[in-house]
Design a protein around this motif. Structure first.
Motif, mmCIF file in Angstrom:
data_model
loop_
_atom_site.group_PDB
_atom_site.id
_atom_site.type_symbol
_atom_site.label_atom_id
_atom_site.label_comp_id
_atom_site.label_asym_id
_atom_site.label_seq_id
_atom_site.Cartn_x
_atom_site.Cartn_y
_atom_site.Cartn_z
ATOM 1 N N PHE A 196 0.862 -1.180 0.000
ATOM 2 C CA PHE A 196 0.000 0.000 0.000
ATOM 3 C C PHE A 196 0.897 1.227 0.000
ATOM 4 C CE2 PHE A 196 0.314 -0.923 4.614
ATOM 5 C CZ PHE A 196 0.652 0.322 5.136
ATOM 6 N N ALA A 197 0.351 2.319 -0.479
ATOM 7 C CA ALA A 197 1.145 3.547 -0.622
ATOM 8 C C ALA A 197 0.572 4.643 0.260
ATOM 9 C CB ALA A 197 1.159 4.001 -2.077
ATOM 10 N N HIS A 227 -6.062 6.789 7.853
ATOM 11 C CA HIS A 227 -6.637 6.063 6.722
ATOM 12 C C HIS A 227 -6.785 4.575 7.035
ATOM 13 C CE1 HIS A 227 -5.124 9.189 3.534
ATOM 14 N NE2 HIS A 227 -6.059 9.666 4.315
ATOM 15 N N THR A 228 -7.599 3.920 6.207
ATOM 16 C CA THR A 228 -7.652 2.461 6.188
ATOM 17 C C THR A 228 -6.991 2.007 4.894
ATOM 18 O OG1 THR A 228 -9.709 2.413 7.455
ATOM 19 C CG2 THR A 228 -9.180 0.455 6.138
ATOM 20 N N LYS A 229 -6.132 1.032 4.998
ATOM 21 C CA LYS A 229 -5.479 0.493 3.805
ATOM 22 C C LYS A 229 -5.772 -1.006 3.698
ATOM 23 C CE LYS A 229 -3.343 4.136 2.189
ATOM 24 N NZ LYS A 229 -3.617 4.640 0.823
ATOM 25 N N ILE A 230 -6.124 -1.427 2.502
ATOM 26 C CA ILE A 230 -6.475 -2.831 2.282
ATOM 27 C C ILE A 230 -5.540 -3.435 1.241
ATOM 28 C CG2 ILE A 230 -8.292 -4.417 1.529
ATOM 29 C CD1 ILE A 230 -10.330 -2.332 2.477
#
Lengths: 298, 148
Positions: free
Chosen positions: B63-64, B99-102
């Motif tokens: 993820f970035a 944030h949420t990162k998936i």
């Protein structure tokens, strides 16, 4: 065939086509550069100026860009819309001054999925050349950070600390450890049916292209990215991909609360960003107009 | 933190391979600092910035973070409210709301042999002169979600 009455006998303005920056004609490029140069020539405190618009994204405070939420795509669509309107206003003003018709101005997009022999060559020539066709300064090559943003980038507190980047924006594309996506990867994202999954994956690549483009320069930093003129072409590509996604999938079941969300500083809601044609533009690469004769008399 | 290594996470049903999708969900990811890319590995606690991003090394995805880049305001300016639940508050979320990162790990998880998996996250900062070289990675929780 029965005629369906159409009450508003108004002439609908043609849609502006946002083209790939590698496909614009020399005249279209000259018009865009002229308008961009006119924005850059205005003093930063003028709310028609390039630094004024660039500052909405990051510094000077407040930082208003939306990232990491479903507002990412609508907010940046509104941002591009008002920036493009300003470009058109600058062209209209110049045309009045010069006693000619205004030329069409549309923001071009940068397709960063196109393979290139070197990272530098992946930056479109229109943004790479220091000079324009007439030998003057190319306003797409770099921008200038406003004095207020320059002061505030020095005041950034730890853990980041002062950026202290120069006022003139620069790029270092393709530093080790950075990556830009292939067309195949982006095609898979556009094929994703779920809007949230689509925007999250696209936003992740959007961030990586910022870092790939900027290197240690302005594009890698949220507070200063929009001062680099290639920012607008990058986000125009993101907006185009959203448009392609919208064409390929049914509208998501957005809530009224989401649709009615305002997108400050722009006088626009999420709902008002959903149709690019209502905003007067599209990304079609081929559009043929067929004349059908003189206008019907009342 | 400069890297994250989880303890082995027991995942009921992970020995199955017939699930349709598996997500690694990072909650409350901080993005106040510099930009970086996080490389995610399964069952490779020794992974680092130089580890090849391939199946043999347990690479699962990335993820970035397009980093906010620090705070130019006064003390407290960049501290998002702990609870933003006032229904009459019409303002947008604080810009530094985490944030949420998936990360989609469907195929990677299918290759994990047992009911446990360890997750390693390596933040990679590309610029030599990046304004923040350390401690860019912070998140509050990690969740493995498996869909039938």
């Amino acid at each position: 065939m029965p005629l369906v009455p159409v009450s508003p006998r108004v002439r609908t303005p043609p849609l502006r086509t946002r083209r790939n920056v590698t496909s614009v004609t020399p005249d279209q490029l000259a018009a865009y550069r002229s308008a961009l140069g006119d924005m850059q020539a205005l003093k930063p405190s003028d709310d028609r100026s390039y630094p004024f618009h660039a500052g909405h994204h990051g510094l000077p405070l407040p930082i208003q860009c939306q990232h990491g939420t479903p507002l990412f795509l609508p907010w940046h669509r509104a941002y591009l819309y008002f920036f493009e309107r300003e470009l058109r206003d600058r062209e209209a003003e110049r045309a009045r001054r010069e006693g000619r018709a205004a030329r069409e101005i549309a923001q071009p997009f940068w397709d960063w999925t196109v393979p290139a022999a070197t990272p530098v060559e992946a930056i479109p020539v229109a943004y790479r050349d220091k000079k324009d066709a007439a030998g003057g300064a190319n306003p797409m090559h770099h921008g200038t950070v406003s004095p207020a943003a320059m002061e505030q980038q020095h005041d950034l507190r730890p853990p980041v600390g002062p950026l202290d980047l120069p006022a003139e924006t620069f790029r270092q594309p393709g530093l080790p450890g950075t990556e830009r996506p292939t067309k195949e990867r982006i095609d898979r994202i556009v094929a994703e049916p779920d809007f949230v999954t689509f925007y999250r994956r696209l936003e992740d690549w959007h961030g990586r292209v910022h870092v790939w483009t900027g290197g240690e320069g302005h594009m890698r930093h949220v507070p200063l990215a929009a001062f680099d003129p290639i920012f607008w072409a990058h986000h125009c590509m993101i907006d185009r991909l959203w448009r392609l996604w919208q064409l390929a999938h049914p509208p998501p079941p957005f809530t009224d609360a989401f649709l009615n969300t305002a997108l400050p500083p722009f006088p626009m809601t999420v709902a008002q960003t959903l149709s690019v044609t209502a905003l007067g533009y599209d990304y079609a690469t081929t559009a043929v107009t067929v004349p059908v004769g003189p206008t019907r008399e009342d | 933190m400069d890297r994250f290594e989880s303890q082995p996470i027991e995942i009921p049903g992970a020995e199955r391979t017939d699930f349709s999708r598996a997500d690694l969900i990072f909650r409350s990811v901080d993005h106040s600092g510099d930009s970086f890319t996080a490389h995610v590995f399964l069952d490779n606690p020794g992974a680092d910035e130089t580890t090849p991003l391939d199946e043999a090394n347990g690479y699962a995805g990335w993820f970035a973070i397009f980093g906010h880049g620090g705070c130019a305001g006064d003390v407290g300016h960049c501290d998002p409210p702990v609870d933003q639940v006032d229904p009459e508050d019409q303002r947008l979320l604080h810009p530094l709301t985490p944030h949420t990162k998936i990360v989609l790990i469907t195929e990677s998880l299918r290759r994990v042999p047992g009911p446990e998996v360890a997750v390693t996250v390596i933040p990679v900062i590309s610029a030599k002169e990046a304004p923040q070289r350390a401690d860019v990675l912070y998140f509050e929780s990690l969740e493995v979600a498996i869909y039938d």
